[in-house]
Design an enzyme around this catalytic site. Structure first.
Site, PDB file in Angstrom:
ATOM      1  CG  ASP A   7      -1.812   1.182   1.428  1.00 24.64           C
ATOM      2  OD1 ASP A   7      -2.329   1.765   0.387  1.00 24.64           O
ATOM      3  OD2 ASP A   7      -1.966   1.626   2.511  1.00 24.64           O
ATOM      4  CD  GLU A  68      -4.627   0.815  -2.734  1.00 24.23           C
ATOM      5  OE1 GLU A  68      -5.141   1.932  -2.478  1.00 24.23           O
ATOM      6  OE2 GLU A  68      -4.589   0.051  -1.615  1.00 24.23           O
ATOM      7  CG  ASP A 141      -0.796   3.157   6.327  1.00 26.81           C
ATOM      8  OD1 ASP A 141      -1.363   3.569   5.324  1.00 26.81           O
ATOM      9  OD2 ASP A 141      -0.685   3.541   7.435  1.00 26.81           O
TER      10      ASP A 141
END
Length: 164
Positions: A7, A68, A141
């Site tokens: 992420d 991502e 996260d």
């Protein structure tokens, strides 16, 4: 199969290493965050992020990586800094020779919770259950990084079966 899910961010990058065993069960091998100090000049922060990501790859030697994609919201400045962080992460992954897949936030939510607009708490609880963890992974996260890795393992399962 060990997948590194990421992420991306400049201040905080979440990561999760998820192993898929031969029987199809998933295990969180390691997860956490890479952080850079806020007042540090951007080139130095990007260098720190690159070094930490490269060290993580060298230590755990994943078979593949997933990241991502950038979600472009209202704050252009934030989007630009996240894109810069994402760029150095992609460089570290490519330098390591890892196959890289990219997933949109809605694809990750769909894969994990079965709903493309799932709330954060729904995602975290599903990740906890899928990995058979006692608690929801923290910080957020890190849980997101695990979610990216799980998404990739599920999405690539048929492709990997074709090669076996």
């Amino acid at each position: 199969m060990l997948v590194l899910g990421i992420d991306p961010g400049t201040a905080t990058t979440g990561f999760g290493l998820v192993r898929e065993h031969d029987d199809g069960t998933l295990e969180a091998a390691h997860y956490g965050v890479i952080t850079t100090p806020a007042k540090t000049p951007m080139p130095d922060r990007l260098h720190m992020l690159y070094r930490e990501m490269s060290a993580l790859i060298a230590t755990y030697q994943p078979d593949a990586a997933a990241i991502e994609t950038l979600f472009f919201g209202k704050n252009v400045t934030t989007a630009i800094t996240v894109a810069q962080g994402r760029g150095v992460i992609l460089l570290a992954l490519a330098e390591a020779g890892l196959p890289i897949r990219e997933y949109k936030p809605s694809e990750i939510k769909q894969a994990i919770a079965g709903y493309g607009n799932a709330e954060k708490y729904q995602m975290q609880e599903m990740i906890r259950q899928l990995l058979d963890l006692d608690d929801i992974p923290r910080p957020d996260d890190a849980a997101d990084g695990l979610g990216v890795a799980i998404t990739d393992l599920n999405a690539s399962r048929f492709e990997r079966m074709a090669w076996d």
